[in-house]
Design a protein around this motif. Structure first.
Motif, PDB file in Angstrom:
ATOM      1  N   LEU A   1       0.835  -1.196   0.000  1.00  8.27           N
ATOM      2  CA  LEU A   1       0.000   0.000   0.000  1.00  8.27           C
ATOM      3  C   LEU A   1       0.872   1.249   0.000  1.00  8.27           C
ATOM      4  O   LEU A   1       0.604   2.196  -0.746  1.00  8.27           O
ATOM      5  N   ALA A   2       1.923   1.256   0.801  1.00  3.49           N
ATOM      6  CA  ALA A   2       2.813   2.420   0.836  1.00  3.49           C
ATOM      7  C   ALA A   2       3.429   2.676  -0.536  1.00  3.49           C
ATOM      8  O   ALA A   2       3.501   3.821  -0.996  1.00  3.49           O
ATOM      9  N   LYS A   3       3.871   1.629  -1.213  1.00  5.03           N
ATOM     10  CA  LYS A   3       4.451   1.789  -2.558  1.00  5.03           C
ATOM     11  C   LYS A   3       3.396   2.260  -3.554  1.00  5.03           C
ATOM     12  O   LYS A   3       3.680   3.106  -4.405  1.00  5.03           O
ATOM     13  N   ALA A   4       2.199   1.706  -3.476  1.00  2.19           N
ATOM     14  CA  ALA A   4       1.131   2.101  -4.393  1.00  2.19           C
ATOM     15  C   ALA A   4       0.748   3.561  -4.184  1.00  2.19           C
ATOM     16  O   ALA A   4       0.517   4.298  -5.155  1.00  2.19           O
TER      17      ALA A   4
ATOM     18  N   PRO B   1      -0.191  12.770  -9.902  1.00  6.87           N
ATOM     19  CA  PRO B   1      -1.172  13.801  -9.504  1.00  6.87           C
ATOM     20  C   PRO B   1      -2.575  13.497 -10.050  1.00  6.87           C
ATOM     21  O   PRO B   1      -3.567  13.670  -9.345  1.00  6.87           O
ATOM     22  N   GLU B   2      -2.642  13.011 -11.291  1.00  9.69           N
ATOM     23  CA  GLU B   2      -3.940  12.653 -11.861  1.00  9.69           C
ATOM     24  C   GLU B   2      -4.536  11.452 -11.140  1.00  9.69           C
ATOM     25  O   GLU B   2      -5.749  11.361 -10.956  1.00  9.69           O
TER      26      GLU B   2
ATOM     27  N   LYS C   1      -6.028  12.584  -7.894  1.00  9.92           N
ATOM     28  CA  LYS C   1      -7.320  13.226  -8.166  1.00  9.92           C
ATOM     29  C   LYS C   1      -8.396  12.168  -8.390  1.00  9.92           C
ATOM     30  O   LYS C   1      -9.514  12.285  -7.876  1.00  9.92           O
ATOM     31  N   ARG C   2      -8.067  11.121  -9.138  1.00  7.63           N
ATOM     32  CA  ARG C   2      -9.025  10.040  -9.410  1.00  7.63           C
ATOM     33  C   ARG C   2      -9.381   9.308  -8.125  1.00  7.63           C
ATOM     34  O   ARG C   2     -10.548   8.968  -7.893  1.00  7.63           O
ATOM     35  N   VAL C   3      -8.387   9.046  -7.269  1.00  4.02           N
ATOM     36  CA  VAL C   3      -8.651   8.396  -5.979  1.00  4.02           C
ATOM     37  C   VAL C   3      -9.620   9.246  -5.167  1.00  4.02           C
ATOM     38  O   VAL C   3     -10.573   8.731  -4.578  1.00  4.02           O
ATOM     39  N   ASP C   4      -9.402  10.566  -5.142  1.00  3.30           N
ATOM     40  CA  ASP C   4     -10.315  11.452  -4.420  1.00  3.30           C
ATOM     41  C   ASP C   4     -11.735  11.343  -4.967  1.00  3.30           C
ATOM     42  O   ASP C   4     -12.703  11.297  -4.209  1.00  3.30           O
TER      43      ASP C   4
ATOM     44  N   ASP D   1      -3.598  11.889  -0.753  1.00  2.00           N
ATOM     45  CA  ASP D   1      -3.300  13.309  -0.890  1.00  2.00           C
ATOM     46  C   ASP D   1      -1.876  13.630  -0.469  1.00  2.00           C
ATOM     47  O   ASP D   1      -1.211  14.461  -1.082  1.00  2.00           O
ATOM     48  N   ALA D   2      -1.393  12.948   0.580  1.00  2.00           N
ATOM     49  CA  ALA D   2      -0.030  13.179   1.068  1.00  2.00           C
ATOM     50  C   ALA D   2       1.010  12.454   0.217  1.00  2.00           C
ATOM     51  O   ALA D   2       2.192  12.800   0.248  1.00  2.00           O
ATOM     52  N   GLY D   3       0.579  11.430  -0.497  1.00  2.00           N
ATOM     53  CA  GLY D   3       1.500  10.648  -1.299  1.00  2.00           C
ATOM     54  C   GLY D   3       2.321   9.673  -0.482  1.00  2.00           C
ATOM     55  O   GLY D   3       3.326   9.146  -0.946  1.00  2.00           O
ATOM     56  N   ARG D   4       1.884   9.421   0.740  1.00  2.00           N
ATOM     57  CA  ARG D   4       2.604   8.485   1.614  1.00  2.00           C
ATOM     58  C   ARG D   4       1.697   8.073   2.770  1.00  2.00           C
ATOM     59  O   ARG D   4       0.720   8.739   3.075  1.00  2.00           O
TER      60      ARG D   4
END
Length: 124
Positions: A19-22, A28-29, A32-35, A63-66
């Motif tokens: 999950l951390a790697k994913a 950025p896109e 946005k899609r995850v949101d 959003d944090a990317g981590r």
């Protein structure tokens, strides 16, 4: 062609690491899609507090990317079997139907995390 982040992960706490790697691989896109996907989930779950917390945790990570804390499905009460039975097929559908590879990989990592919580249901 899907990337194979799962193949790079050791078996020790592999779902958290996956999950951390994913999350780190989301563009950025993709974030946005995850949101967008988590907004749709929030609309559907209504008053399911644990599911809403789960979605909020995944959104914050994306959003944090981590990952900011060790991976766990939620903070607070665990998801019920009924909640897991809604979330797992939903994230499987995202994984299987999402055209963005980074988002599909993220959804697959979330499926693995949910399946751990459910007691190891196979991912396919």
């Amino acid at each position: 062609m899907r990337s194979s982040l799962a193949a790079d992960v050791s078996t020790t706490d592999h779902h958290s690491e996956y999950l951390a790697k994913a999350i780190g691989a989301l563009t950025p896109e993709g974030r946005k899609r995850v949101d967008e996907l988590l907004d749709q989930l929030a609309e559907v779950v209504g008053d399911h507090e644990a599911v809403a917390r789960f979605a909020a945790a995944r959104r914050a990570e994306a959003d944090a990317g981590r990952m900011e804390a060790p991976a766990g499905v939620t903070t607070g009460r665990a998801l019920s079997g009924q909640e897991l039975n809604v979330l797992i097929p939903g994230f499987r559908a995202i994984r299987d139907q999402e055209p963005r590879d980074d988002v599909a990989d993220w959804a697959n990592a979330v499926v693995a995390l949910l399946e751990d919580e459910a007691g190891g249901t196979p991912s396919d």
